[in-house]
Write a protein that holds these residues in place. Structure first.
Motif, short mmCIF file in Angstrom:
data_model
loop_
_atom_site.label_atom_id
_atom_site.label_comp_id
_atom_site.label_asym_id
_atom_site.label_seq_id
_atom_site.Cartn_x
_atom_site.Cartn_y
_atom_site.Cartn_z
N GLU A 1 0.83 -1.21 0.00
CA GLU A 1 0.00 0.00 0.00
C GLU A 1 0.86 1.26 0.00
OE1 GLU A 1 -3.34 0.18 2.69
OE2 GLU A 1 -3.64 -1.98 2.50
N GLN B 1 -9.56 4.09 -2.32
CA GLN B 1 -10.80 3.43 -1.92
C GLN B 1 -11.29 2.47 -2.99
OE1 GLN B 1 -13.29 6.80 -1.06
NE2 GLN B 1 -12.61 6.92 1.09
N GLN C 1 -9.15 -0.64 -2.82
CA GLN C 1 -9.54 -1.46 -1.67
C GLN C 1 -10.88 -2.15 -1.91
OE1 GLN C 1 -7.82 -2.47 0.92
NE2 GLN C 1 -6.09 -1.31 0.11
N SER D 1 -11.49 -6.18 -1.84
CA SER D 1 -12.41 -6.80 -0.89
C SER D 1 -13.47 -7.67 -1.56
CB SER D 1 -13.09 -5.73 -0.03
OG SER D 1 -13.98 -4.96 -0.82
#
Length: 105
Positions: free
Chosen positions: A85, A97, A100, A104
Motif C-alpha cells: 500500500e 478506496q 480497496q 475486498s
C-alpha cells in the motif's frame, strides 16, 4: 471507473507499476535459472520453454498501463503482493478506496 490522473499521481503510478513488474520479472528469472540448471533431457528443455511462454502471457495480460485499467492492475498487484500500500502513497483517497473495494470483492 474513469478517474482523472494528476501529474504527481502519474509519477506514483509509474513507480509502483515498474516496481511490481521488476519484482515479478526477477522472480520469473530466478525460477527460469533454476529450471535451466536442471535440464538433462529434451523434455526438460521444453518444460522451460512452456514455463516462459506461460509467464510471458501472464505478464502481458496483467501489466496494462492504461489509466483506465490501473485501478484494477494495482488491486491485483496488491493482492498478489508485488506491491505494498505504501507504494501507492500519493494517489487520491478516491483511487485508493476503489482499489480497496476491488480487493475486498
Amino acid at each position: 471507473m474513469n478517474f482523472k490522473w494528476s501529474d504527481s499521481e502519474k509519477k506514483v503510478a509509474r513507480r509502483a507499476f515498474d516496481k511490481a513488474l521488476e519484482k515479478e520479472c526477477a522472480s520469473i528469472m530466478a525460477r527460469f535459472k533454476d529450471m535451466a540448471a536442471k535440464v538433462e533431457k529434451p523434455e526438460d528443455l521444453w518444460a522451460v520453454h512452456d514455463y516462459l511462454t506461460k509467464q510471458q502471457r501472464a505478464i502481458d495480460e496483467k501489466y496494462d498501463y492504461r489509466y483506465s485499467q490501473l485501478i484494477f492492475v494495482f488491486a491485483r498487484l496488491l493482492g498478489e503482493k508485488w506491491i505494498d500500500e505504501k507504494d501507492l502513497h500519493g494517489l487520491s483517497a478516491e483511487k485508493l478506496q476503489a482499489i480497496q473495494y476491488i480487493l475486498s470483492g
